[in-house]
Design an enzyme around this catalytic site. Structure first.
Site, mmCIF file in Angstrom:
data_model
loop_
_atom_site.group_PDB
_atom_site.id
_atom_site.type_symbol
_atom_site.label_atom_id
_atom_site.label_comp_id
_atom_site.label_asym_id
_atom_site.label_seq_id
_atom_site.Cartn_x
_atom_site.Cartn_y
_atom_site.Cartn_z
ATOM 1 N N LYS A 261 1.456 0.421 -32.899
ATOM 2 C CA LYS A 261 0.574 0.402 -34.070
ATOM 3 C C LYS A 261 0.006 -0.983 -34.370
ATOM 4 C CE LYS A 261 2.499 4.501 -36.303
ATOM 5 N NZ LYS A 261 3.012 5.093 -37.547
ATOM 6 N N ALA A 318 11.422 -2.571 -42.227
ATOM 7 C CA ALA A 318 10.423 -3.636 -42.338
ATOM 8 C C ALA A 318 9.424 -3.608 -41.185
ATOM 9 C CB ALA A 318 11.113 -4.997 -42.396
ATOM 10 N N GLY A 319 9.255 -2.439 -40.554
ATOM 11 C CA GLY A 319 8.317 -2.317 -39.448
ATOM 12 C C GLY A 319 6.938 -1.873 -39.905
ATOM 13 N N LEU A 401 10.619 9.336 -43.971
ATOM 14 C CA LEU A 401 9.442 9.477 -43.118
ATOM 15 C C LEU A 401 9.768 10.071 -41.748
ATOM 16 C CD1 LEU A 401 7.372 6.258 -43.910
ATOM 17 C CD2 LEU A 401 7.658 8.356 -45.226
#
EC number: 1.1.1.25
Length: 454
Positions: A261, A318-319, A401
């Site tokens: 991403k 924290a990605g 998620l």
């Protein structure tokens, strides 16, 4: 056969359309002419008497009547701003976006009696509307053609060549394409593209991505809307190789997942403001040889949490997904804290968005209203959870998620603690609906996405 020409006024839709129709032995339908015929008055008079809203309603009626016709269709510049029109035009058709530089368009339409759509001077209006409509134009199109330096006959010949299946690849590029498809295990894609020159390709880019439900969803949506598209998987350890293959295929869009991403951004021509702020792209739209990056993950987080606006939120991780979550939560005026196993990663992400941070063990005492889990922990076959029932309180909303499995260990713990739970499938549904709109120009409801996934 159904060929549709879209684009701003002055890009040559009517001239090219008449030539194409004559060469193909098909009728030519000009939506503006059909609107005037339906209203019994010219378009300037429609605007003067009833305004743009009435004109757009007539336009929608005319486009709906053309849903199942065979022929060449030329549409008004604003037609595809309505996703309903895009769905009708796309059905069993191929859409060509005709473009031209703003200065060329201004010269071509100078002296027109068509009313302006803004209070701006004509040349400034062209630039403003082109920018405003850019996203919907790119989404609605299968192919983009710049008509600025071409005659209508030349543009028509380009389109005819594509219809005849004339390849734009050199022999060397074709060999490279076939070699890469073989390495990716996608020989069936080569067979489909060679057999059907009108086929458009989309896919998910990731490593791994075999677990993704996107191929199931997209292929069902393509069939539902009568689109000659096929969605596949591009699973490979190097994003650059995936992009190279994408540029050798009639590819319209990519869904981008772990671990690409962020990496994908350096291969793109443009990145929208949301993706730039988040620092991650999960959606790539390709048209006219250019690639445009977007992020829809943040909407997948935001929409299910609108009812918790203004609360206190904790993001676990924290990605790239965490960055999208923080961006979404801040857009809902939430007080956000980032917690991660690596404190330095949490600090770096929190510093970007000017929020608080800490280690995972700081969760207790955080007094959170909303908890968003963004790490892969709990994704099949992993059975772990970062939090236990005793860590959670009944007042919390817990959003995981991870969507495989639908009921993750974290969600099980949250249910046991009496929390409101939101499964990762909800993020997937909402981000996919927006992604589908960006890639195809068609708006789909969350309900239809859920139905397609069932």
């Amino acid at each position: 056969m159904k060929v549709i020409l879209i684009g701003f006024r002055g890009t040559g839709k009517t001239s090219v359309g008449r030539i194409l129709a004559a060469r193909l032995g098909l009728p030519f339908y000009d939506t503006d002419a059909l609107i005037e015929q339906r209203a019994g008055m010219p378009i300037p008079e429609i605007f003067r008497r009833a305004g743009e809203a009435h004109f757009r309603a007539l336009e929608r009626e005319v486009v709906a009547l053309l849903r199942d016709v065979e022929g060449v269709i030329g549409t008004g510049g604003g037609t595809v701003c309505d996703p309903t029109n895009v769905a009708d035009l796309r059905r069993h058709g191929r859409i060509y976006l005709l473009t031209a530089p703003p200065g060329v368009i201004h010269e071509r339409i100078a002296g027109s009696n068509r009313p302006g759509l803004t209070d701006l001077p004509p040349e400034e209006e062209v630039c403003t509307l082109l920018l405003r409509r850019k996203e919907v134009y790119l989404g609605a199109a299968d192919v983009c053609i710049d008509t600025g330096n071409q005659t209508p006959a030349g543009v028509a010949e380009t389109i005819l060549g594509q219809i005849r299946g004339e390849s734009t690849l050199s022999p060397e590029e074709r060999r490279e394409r076939d070699s890469l498809l073989s390495k990716f295990g996608l020989e069936t894609v080569r067979e489909m593209v060679d057999r059907d020159p009108g086929l458009m390709v989309c896919g998910i880019a990731g490593n791994p991505c075999a677990h993704s439900r996107s191929p199931l969803l997209y292929n069902r949506l393509f069939e539902h809307f009568g689109m000659n598209y096929r969605y596949t998987r591009f699973e490979w350890p190097d994003m650059g190789t995936i992009i190279r293959l994408a540029n050798l295929l009639p590819l319209k869009g990519l869904s981008v997942t772990i671990p690409f991403k962020t990496d994908v951004m350096r291969y793109l021509d443009e990145v929208d403001e949301h993706a730039a702020a988040i620092g991650a792209v999960n959606t790539v739209v390709r048209c006219g040889g250019r690639m445009y990056g977007h992020n829809t993950d943040w909407l997948g987080v935001r929409i299910p949490l609108v009812h918790r606006r203004g609360g206190r939120a904790v993001v676990l991780g924290a990605g790239g997904a965490a960055a999208a979550a923080v961006y979404a939560l801040l857009s809902l005026d939430m007080d956000v804290t980032v917690l991660a196993r690596r404190s330095e990663a949490a600090m770096a992400l929190a510093d970007r968005f000017r929020c608080r941070w800490g280690a995972m063990e700081d969760f207790r005492g955080s007094d959170a209203d909303v908890v968003v889990h963004t790490t892969p922990v709990g994704m099949e076959p992993d059975t772990r959870s970062l939090l236990a029932p005793c860590d959670l309180e009944r007042k919390m909303t817990v959003f995981d998620l991870v969507y495989t499995p639908p009921e993750t260990p974290l969600l099980q713990a949250a249910r046991e603690a009496g929390c409101e739970t939101i499964p990762g499938t909800e993020m997937f549904v909402h981000q996919a609906a927006e992604q589908f709109r960006l890639i195809t120009g068609i708006a789909v409801s969350p309900e239809l996405v859920r139905e397609m996934l069932a």
